[in-house]
Scaffold this active site. Structure first.
Site, PDB file in Angstrom:
ATOM      1  N   GLY A  30     -18.285   2.231  -1.957  1.00 12.73           N
ATOM      2  CA  GLY A  30     -18.170   2.165  -3.410  1.00 12.73           C
ATOM      3  C   GLY A  30     -19.536   2.237  -4.062  1.00 12.73           C
ATOM      4  CG  ASP A  46       3.025  21.044  -5.036  1.00 12.10           C
ATOM      5  OD1 ASP A  46       2.822  21.398  -3.857  1.00 12.10           O
ATOM      6  OD2 ASP A  46       2.113  20.794  -5.847  1.00 12.10           O
ATOM      7  CB  SER A  47       8.574  22.567  -8.195  1.00  7.36           C
ATOM      8  OG  SER A  47       8.408  23.958  -8.192  1.00  7.36           O
ATOM      9  CG  HIS A  79     -19.712   7.033   3.983  1.00  3.31           C
ATOM     10  ND1 HIS A  79     -18.755   6.411   3.213  1.00  3.31           N
ATOM     11  CD2 HIS A  79     -20.901   6.713   3.430  1.00  3.31           C
ATOM     12  CE1 HIS A  79     -19.335   5.751   2.226  1.00  3.31           C
ATOM     13  NE2 HIS A  79     -20.646   5.917   2.340  1.00  3.31           N
ATOM     14  CE  LYS A 107      -0.507  22.866  -2.982  1.00  6.26           C
ATOM     15  NZ  LYS A 107       0.091  22.802  -4.328  1.00  6.26           N
ATOM     16  CD  GLU A 122     -15.649   7.677   4.612  1.00  3.96           C
ATOM     17  OE1 GLU A 122     -15.978   7.169   5.713  1.00  3.96           O
ATOM     18  OE2 GLU A 122     -16.024   7.219   3.523  1.00  3.96           O
ATOM     19  CB  CYS A 163     -20.737   2.228   2.985  1.00  2.00           C
ATOM     20  SG  CYS A 163     -22.364   2.503   2.252  1.00  2.00           S
ATOM     21  CE1 TYR A 164     -19.859  -2.998  -3.720  1.00  2.00           C
ATOM     22  CE2 TYR A 164     -17.738  -3.590  -2.768  1.00  2.00           C
ATOM     23  CZ  TYR A 164     -18.729  -3.788  -3.714  1.00  2.00           C
ATOM     24  OH  TYR A 164     -18.580  -4.787  -4.644  1.00  2.00           O
TER      25      TYR A 164
HETATM   26  N1  GLN Z   1     -23.499   0.855  -3.525  1.00  2.00           N
HETATM   27  C1  GLN Z   1     -23.734   0.427  -2.198  1.00  2.00           C
HETATM   28  C2  GLN Z   1     -25.119   0.862  -1.706  1.00  2.00           C
HETATM   29  O1  GLN Z   1     -25.798   1.568  -2.394  1.00  2.00           O
HETATM   30  C3  GLN Z   1     -22.670   0.998  -1.275  1.00  2.00           C
HETATM   31  C4  GLN Z   1     -22.740   2.486  -1.160  1.00  2.00           C
HETATM   32  C5  GLN Z   1     -21.562   3.072  -0.458  1.00  2.00           C
HETATM   33  O2  GLN Z   1     -20.562   2.418  -0.203  1.00  2.00           O
HETATM   34  N2  GLN Z   1     -21.643   4.348  -0.165  1.00  2.00           N
HETATM   35  O3  GLN Z   1     -25.525   0.472  -0.635  1.00  2.00           O
END
Ligand code: GLN
Length: 532
Positions: free
Chosen positions: A69, A242-243, A183, A388, A185, A96-97
């Site tokens: 985040g 989709d429809s 990350h 999708k 993902e 991360c966050y």
């Molecule tokens: N804002 C937080 C940071 O800067 C987390 C960043 C993130 O989740 N990508 O470390």
């Protein structure tokens, strides 16, 4: 309201049938990718805002992932997870966050780092026995953060490091609770998918039963339960994937108690109404009514040149026509139409529940949302859990022809926003014919499936030409073709010169009123896919 009830029931029931990983979204631009990756290896995942009250969940997740985040956990007003998440007693992975949040809860040792870390890093696994990192040691992982842990959270140990992040991976000493700074993902994290798989399957023990075959059975049962034995359902079809998939699913679930309506708004593609009649009505056996309302739409569009006005007029007229026709097809046996089918997909759901709130409106979207207020119908959204590509896969399993399943998207306001300036019958005819030729050539060249979206646009300018020794003074067609994976960003398609030459020559020769053809070489951003 009842609408909300119908949709939230539907979400809960899928999560009751399939083992589900709960992704709590802290607003990262990558959050939805976590869900996507998990589903790619057949584990069902559902994303909810980070503010979700755990006691209000009607199903129990097999594990929880806290996303990244943009906030800093130590900042005032930063979002925090409901601490009841730990009472679920299921594995938790903070990304991360999400990891900083775990650290904040367990000792508050998080602060601004000396420098931001953005880009690739090499992962060094310290705890080789950690099930999270099986098969991911020494791989490249993607970083995107400015904050860092200043020490280990209470009760945690370091399980991985990177050059810049001494706490690149942490784990609880006693529970299956993990945090990672990078990350997994994003595709830039080379083995990120393996890491997520390790978490979902080896640590959470989620079963890999999320397949479209299973989904069809679940969904048909769910539709039957929601609709009941007598109620009728109405829904609009457009000829798009989709429809069509939503309609076919309804047909499988409740047969002719589902009424599909196709509104010909006068700005559809060439032969579209007939094609839909043939494909959906005759081919797929859907109970379909096609309404020709083209005069009504074109009359309302008279003199209008502003793109947003065009979109609004078409959206409102659509609602008006649809409601009128719905009234007309009221079933004779006295059973009421109780539900409105809508082909909402998961990205729209994510957008509407996003912690960040809906993003800025670049263009008004054409949808039938406005219908609900007037018609007192309950909403049924059989595709609201699907991305999708999952819808396309479902369409193929339901026997919908390949060409229809892989059709390029087409905007609700149709050719009205591809005729720049005033929309008249004559202008629509020109744009439609040019588009038809262009798409025909793309198909013939075997390029249709390589391109994400292609269309012709009629520009409201005149240009001088010469045809048969005569001076001409006619309009200009702009061709657009883009490649994209998510339509958020896009690049123009690099046609070979010979192809463009052929299309240009055919259009100028075969379409009266066109003297010149150009090819649009702008990416998105800064341009949008459509011209209006
Ligand atoms: N804002 C937080 C940071 O800067 C987390 C960043 C993130 O989740 N990508 O470390």
């Amino acid at each position: 309201s009842e609408n909300k009830a119908a949709s939230s029931t539907s979400v809960a029931e899928v999560s009751k049938v399939f083992d589900t990983i709960l992704v709590l979204d802290f607003g990262s631009q990558y959050s939805h990718l976590i869900t996507r990756r998990l589903r790619e290896f057949n584990v069902y995942a559902e994303m909810l805002p980070c503010t979700q009250k755990i006691s209000e969940l009607t199903w129990k997740p097999k594990g929880v992932i806290l996303s990244g985040g943009p906030y800093s956990v130590y900042a005032e007003g930063a979002p925090h997870v409901d601490h009841d998440v730990f009472k679920l007693d299921v594995p938790i992975l903070g990304i991360c966050y999400g990891m900083q949040e775990l650290a904040w809860i367990n000792g508050k040792n998080v602060a601004r780092g000396e420098k931001r870390e953005y880009g690739p890093a090499t992962l060094h696994v310290v705890d080789k026995s950690s099930p999270l990192f099986e098969g991911v040691d020494n791989s490249i992982v993607w970083m995107s953060h400015g904050d860092k842990l200043n020490g280990l959270p209470t009760g945690f140990k370091t399980i991985a490091t990177s050059n810049n992040s001494p706490y690149c991976g942490i784990a609880s000493e006693t529970k299956p609770i993990y945090g990672i700074q990078f990350h997994p993902e994003v595709t830039h994290s080379a083995k990120g998918k393996i890491l997520l798989k390790n978490f979902a399957i080896n640590i959470c023990k989620a079963s890999q039963n999320w397949t479209m075959e299973n989904f069809i059975d679940t969904e048909i049962n769910r539709i039957r339960t929601i609709v009941g034995p007598t109620a009728e359902v109405i829904g609009a079809v457009s000829g798009g994937v989709d429809s069509t998939v939503a309609a076919k699913l309804m047909k499988e679930a409740i047969g002719n108690r589902f009424h599909a309506i196709m509104v010909d708004n006068g700005v559809l593609r060439m032969n579209e109404a007939e094609n839909v009649k043939k494909n959906l009505g005759e081919g797929l056996g859907i109970n379909l009514t096609v309404i020709d309302a083209s005069e009504e739409f074109l009359t309302k569009l008279k003199g209008v040149t502003d793109p947003e006005k065009k979109r609004k007029i078409i959206g409102n007229t659509f609602i008006h026509v649809f409601e009128r026709e719905a009234e007309r097809i009221k079933p004779k046996d006295g059973d009421e139409i109780e539900f409105l089918l809508q082909g909402t997909l998961y990205p729209d759901v994510i957008e509407s529940i996003s912690f960040k709130g809906p993003s800025q409106t670049i263009k008004t979207h054409h949808n039938v949302g406005g219908l609900l207020d007037n018609m007192k119908l309950k909403l049924i959204e059989p595709l609201r859990e699907l991305f999708k590509d999952e819808v396309r896969h479902l369409g193929e399993l339901l026997g919908i022809p390949h060409d229809l399943v892989w059709r390029h998207p087409f905007p609700g306001p149709g050719i009205a926003i591809r005729v720049l300036g005033e929309v008249t019958k004559e202008q629509v005819a020109i744009a439609r014919k040019a588009d038809y030729i262009y798409i025909e050539e793309i198909v013939n060249a075997g390029l249709y499936d390589k391109i994400s979206q292609a269309f012709a646009c009629l520009l409201p300018v005149k240009s001088v030409g010469v045809m048969g020794d005569q001076r001409t003074y006619e309009q200009v067609i702009a061709l657009r073709a883009i490649e994209t994976t998510d339509f958020m960003t896009a690049d123009w398609f690099p046609f070979e010169h010979g192809f463009l030459k052929k299309v240009a020559s055919r259009i100028v020769n075969e379409v009266d009123g066109v003297a010149r053809v150009t090819y649009d070489i702008t990416s998105k951003p800064p341009a949008t896919v459509e011209w209006e």
